[in-house]
Scaffold this active site. Structure first.
Site, PDB file in Angstrom:
ATOM      1  N   ASN A   9      17.574 -34.950  20.287  1.00 23.93           N
ATOM      2  CA  ASN A   9      17.106 -33.792  19.518  1.00 23.93           C
ATOM      3  C   ASN A   9      18.332 -32.943  19.218  1.00 23.93           C
ATOM      4  O   ASN A   9      18.829 -32.248  20.097  1.00 23.93           O
ATOM      5  CB  ASN A   9      16.075 -33.005  20.335  1.00 23.93           C
ATOM      6  N   LYS A  11      18.509 -30.380  17.457  1.00 22.20           N
ATOM      7  CA  LYS A  11      18.191 -28.958  17.225  1.00 22.20           C
ATOM      8  C   LYS A  11      18.923 -28.500  15.957  1.00 22.20           C
ATOM      9  O   LYS A  11      19.049 -29.288  15.022  1.00 22.20           O
ATOM     10  CB  LYS A  11      18.538 -28.132  18.465  1.00 22.20           C
ATOM     11  N   HIS A  94       7.990 -28.169  20.376  1.00 19.96           N
ATOM     12  CA  HIS A  94       9.147 -27.910  21.248  1.00 19.96           C
ATOM     13  C   HIS A  94       9.072 -26.459  21.739  1.00 19.96           C
ATOM     14  O   HIS A  94       8.657 -25.568  21.002  1.00 19.96           O
ATOM     15  CB  HIS A  94      10.456 -28.162  20.491  1.00 19.96           C
ATOM     16  N   GLU A  96      11.223 -24.268  22.034  1.00 23.42           N
ATOM     17  CA  GLU A  96      11.939 -23.293  21.202  1.00 23.42           C
ATOM     18  C   GLU A  96      11.084 -22.884  20.008  1.00 23.42           C
ATOM     19  O   GLU A  96      11.108 -21.724  19.589  1.00 23.42           O
ATOM     20  CB  GLU A  96      13.291 -23.886  20.761  1.00 23.42           C
ATOM     21  N   GLU A 166       9.280 -31.160  29.216  1.00 25.36           N
ATOM     22  CA  GLU A 166      10.539 -30.419  29.179  1.00 25.36           C
ATOM     23  C   GLU A 166      10.357 -29.068  29.875  1.00 25.36           C
ATOM     24  O   GLU A 166       9.895 -28.098  29.249  1.00 25.36           O
ATOM     25  CB  GLU A 166      10.965 -30.175  27.729  1.00 25.36           C
ATOM     26  N   GLY A 172      19.063 -26.820  28.261  1.00 26.20           N
ATOM     27  CA  GLY A 172      20.333 -26.203  27.881  1.00 26.20           C
ATOM     28  C   GLY A 172      20.962 -25.362  28.983  1.00 26.20           C
ATOM     29  O   GLY A 172      21.890 -24.594  28.734  1.00 26.20           O
ATOM     30  N   SER A 212      18.584 -31.001  30.095  1.00 24.59           N
ATOM     31  CA  SER A 212      19.906 -31.290  30.677  1.00 24.59           C
ATOM     32  C   SER A 212      20.054 -32.745  31.137  1.00 24.59           C
ATOM     33  O   SER A 212      20.734 -33.017  32.121  1.00 24.59           O
ATOM     34  CB  SER A 212      20.224 -30.315  31.817  1.00 24.59           C
TER      35      SER A 212
HETATM   36  P1  13P Z   1      19.190 -30.189  26.610  1.00 23.17           P
HETATM   37  O1  13P Z   1      19.332 -31.667  26.826  1.00 23.17           O
HETATM   38  O2  13P Z   1      20.346 -29.610  25.809  1.00 23.17           O
HETATM   39  O3  13P Z   1      18.918 -29.442  27.873  1.00 23.17           O
HETATM   40  O4  13P Z   1      17.907 -29.980  25.664  1.00 23.17           O
HETATM   41  C1  13P Z   1      16.726 -30.605  26.015  1.00 23.17           C
HETATM   42  C2  13P Z   1      15.769 -30.443  24.879  1.00 23.17           C
HETATM   43  O5  13P Z   1      15.291 -29.357  24.619  1.00 23.17           O
HETATM   44  C3  13P Z   1      15.451 -31.634  24.082  1.00 23.17           C
HETATM   45  O6  13P Z   1      14.397 -31.385  23.222  1.00 23.17           O
END
Ligand code: 13P
Length: 248
Positions: A9, A11, A94, A96, A166, A172, A212
């Site tokens: 992803n 983002k 997601h 976010e 997640e 992150g 992560s």
């Molecule tokens: P990270 O791997 O950067 O922690 O992000 C995970 C994520 O949100 C994947 O959708």
């Protein structure tokens, strides 16, 4: 039997030049394996990535879609538009988008229903906040999300679904859930699917862990029984890192 599924992803990252460089590098490093692979990229890169990965076995995914096919929805992208350019997957819900873009279980449910009427397979994200985990509510929160998001979906559809667990506190932050914590939640999600549908559907639904995940921890996470794959943020931005996760 479920196949492992590793999806990146991106983002809101990657310039056009970086996306092209990544695609060239990944194609060079990628060997056709039993592991399903996809890159979920910003809309502007999707068509070029779909071209670049054609015939390689690497899929391409969007990070969102609208549930209506067309109309007065400024700034939105519909499922038929994604189908037209050969997109394979779409991330839904997601954390976010739930936090910053007003995504709710109701809109996730509508988007899942629209996607299952198309050729594009959804990757549904669920997960709890740190506050909810500290209060011991992680299973209750995730169960409520799964139940609301899948409301009215058929067993046939859910057997083709990917759910990404997640935990928001691991996204992150460099703070990965331990393999045991991740397994406990992925198993809990599979149990909810068994309750809502049956053991056959629970056995077929693909459950990823995200938060992560990186080359250094991918093997131990992937070795857990109910973790079928990963949704990778930061570590999907470099082809050299991403390929190591695919090759876990
Ligand atoms: P990270 O791997 O950067 O922690 O992000 C995970 C994520 O949100 C994947 O959708």
């Amino acid at each position: 039997m479920r196949k492992p599924f590793i999806a990146g992803n991106w983002k809101m990252n990657m310039s056009r030049a970086e996306a092209e460089e990544f695609a060239a590098k990944l194609k060079e490093l990628y060997k056709d394996t039993e592991v399903k692979t996809a890159i979920c990229a910003p809309f502007v890169h999707l068509e070029r990535l779909a071209e670049a990965f054609k015939g390689t076995g690497i899929g391409v995914g969007a990070q969102n879609c609208h549930f209506e096919d067309s109309g007065a929805f400024t700034g939105e992208i519909s499922v038929p538009m994604l189908e037209e350019i050969g997109i394979d997957y779409c991330i839904i819900g997601h954390s976010e988008r739930r936090e910053y873009n007003n995504e709710t279980d109701e809109t996730c449910n509508k988007k899942l229903k629209r996607l299952f009427a198309s050729s594009i397979l959804p990757i549904l994200c669920v997960g709890e906040t740190l506050e909810q985990r500290d209060a011991g509510r992680e299973k209750e929160v995730v169960a409520a999300q799964v139940k609301a998001d899948l409301d009215g979906l058929s067993a046939e559809n859910v057997s083709k679904l990917t759910i990404a667990y997640e935990p928001i506190w691991a996204i992150g932050t460099g703070r990965t859930a331990s393999p045991e914590q991740a397994e406990e939640m992925c198993k809990a999600i599979r149990d909810i699917i068994a309750d809502m549908y049956d053991d056959g559907v629970a056995c077929e639904v693909t459950i990823q862990y995200g938060g992560s995940m990186k080359p250094a921890n991918a093997t131990e996470l992937m070795n857990m029984e109910d973790i079928d794959g990963g949704l990778i943020g930061g570590a999907s931005l470099k082809a050299e890192d991403f390929i190591q996760i695919i090759d876990f």
